[in-house]
Design a protein around this motif. Sequence first.
Motif, PDB file in Angstrom:
ATOM      1  N   GLU A  33      -2.390  15.551 -16.271  1.00 49.67           N
ATOM      2  CA  GLU A  33      -1.063  15.583 -15.242  1.00 49.67           C
ATOM      3  C   GLU A  33       0.052  16.133 -15.859  1.00 49.67           C
TER       4      GLU A  33
ATOM      5  N   ILE B 129      -0.054   9.685 -11.956  1.00 47.42           N
ATOM      6  CA  ILE B 129       0.284  10.293 -13.072  1.00 47.42           C
ATOM      7  C   ILE B 129       0.207   9.255 -14.386  1.00 47.42           C
TER       8      ILE B 129
ATOM      9  N   ILE C 172       1.122  16.396  -7.500  1.00 51.81           N
ATOM     10  CA  ILE C 172       0.200  16.193  -8.880  1.00 51.81           C
ATOM     11  C   ILE C 172      -0.305  14.786  -8.788  1.00 51.81           C
ATOM     12  N   GLY C 173       0.467  13.982  -8.496  1.00 54.63           N
ATOM     13  CA  GLY C 173       0.058  12.368  -8.659  1.00 54.63           C
ATOM     14  C   GLY C 173      -0.935  12.142  -7.221  1.00 54.63           C
TER      15      GLY C 173
ATOM     16  N   PHE D 190      -4.432  13.732  -7.971  1.00 52.15           N
ATOM     17  CA  PHE D 190      -5.337  12.924  -9.183  1.00 52.15           C
ATOM     18  C   PHE D 190      -5.104  11.620  -9.445  1.00 52.15           C
TER      19      PHE D 190
ATOM     20  N   TRP E  80       5.664  16.534  -9.080  1.00 52.79           N
ATOM     21  CA  TRP E  80       5.064  15.249  -9.711  1.00 52.79           C
ATOM     22  C   TRP E  80       4.384  14.566  -8.492  1.00 52.79           C
TER      23      TRP E  80
ATOM     24  N   LYS F 106      -0.528  10.475 -18.087  1.00 51.43           N
ATOM     25  CA  LYS F 106      -1.787  11.141 -18.320  1.00 51.43           C
ATOM     26  C   LYS F 106      -1.665  12.643 -19.086  1.00 51.43           C
TER      27      LYS F 106
END
Length: 494
Positions: A200, A465, A458-459, A462, A455, A197
């Motif tokens: 991301e 990723i 963030i994953g 949202f 990572w 994405k």
Amino acid sequence: MTTAVPQQFRRRKTLQNASLLEGPMMLLQSIRGLSSNRSLLWAACIPLALFGLGVFTLSAKAADLPDLNAAFLANNLWLLIATILVIFMNAGFAMVEAGMCRQKNAVNILAKNLFVFALAVTAYWFVGFSLMYGDAIIPGLLYYGKGGALGFFFDPAVTAEMIEGASLVPTVDFLFQAAFAGTAATIVSGLVAERIKFGEFVLFALVLTAVIYPIAGSWEWNGGWLNSVGSKEFIDFAGSSIVHSVGAWAGLVGAVLLGPRIGKFVNGKTQAIPGHNMSIATLGALILWIGWYGFNPGSQLAMDQWVPYVAVTTTLGAAGGAIAATVYSTLVSKKPDLTMIINGILAGLVSVTAGCGNLDMVGAWVAGAVGGILVVISVAALDSFGIDDPVGAFSVHGTCGVWGTVVIGLWGKDIQGDGSPLGLIVGGGIEQLGIQALGAGAYAIWTIVTCFIAWQIIGSIFGGIRVTEEEETEGLDIGEHGMEAYPDFAITSN
């Protein structure tokens, strides 16, 4: 006795006799109405007045500084030129990645490579530069503060000592270092191409360039712990480990978490997914080669007699890498592979980036040649492990980044000093090899751990990723950006 003056006969205040506080508002009011030619004349004077104020301020500051000497001008001009070359490398990275990937993802790749540099410069300006080159908070491990507010940003002031000592001014120094930070983030893009994405990815690039990369860089380039682990210092002249392997390890973690692209591995067998434009990829490789003359010779941080020497070792490394990768890939696949020629050049460049100031010319060519062979082997190895690296970014920047760091411990020399041997093979003992291996390993561990955490966070925030299967099949150009790179041409394959 005084007589009151009627309101209509009172003198009106004009711009000519207005105070500095009243003048701007009166000028704006007159411009709004454009009531007379005189207001237009005053409006036309604004740029001239501002220019005069700027010259006056500059002159006032310059009056406190000594005359600029030739060495000061040469050093700062050279580093500015080198910085521009490094920034131009972003075009090369974008073209190599876009050309080696499919047409339906070209816009996404170009957008990532273009936008990530803007993010990297901003993040590095805000806090990264301070973390990398600030004052010691935890000696050897953590640094912070470059003269800006609350330790953020940096102080751009030029001092008399800088001019007299022919030092770099803070702004040129920052620009050069920010260009390196952008390079580390760009390397990640190639490893996660065609399935990540956009939002991301850019968030991760912010974290990498603001925190992860700067802290790692300070361990060597700001007198960190790697310079005090033995009687010899860790050497990474221009960043085989600090820039290239950090970017590669960061991208590898992302690639593993993402998983391979749809159709890359079928029934346990690797399926080739050809790039859509090898002409663009080839041009990108040449741009990167040229940009490397800013990357490596610029890391001399001065215009002196060693700049052309570093340029020559850089060239020989690229040449050795190209030749060895072409020969070896031809022996393996029976035909010369253009992608391996491209990656061979880049592998050779990365292989001499750490040692371009500590390798003799023969040693630089051989280091590049070994890197050219390693990149071919590494590409096949990653496929066998089920890791999808669309452009061979880890093989170029990770495998050869580690090799370029370690090779100094094998046949490196104190080229710019007394010429004494550093590496094991040339009679310098095993200590330098151990220090180089320790540094390469430390950067790998630091980056893998911190980037895995980044990572994952963030994953989780949202919802992952990776794009959806439908979006990946259709292409990220449409799904992520709503446009196509080549709208006038029909897409003939996935």
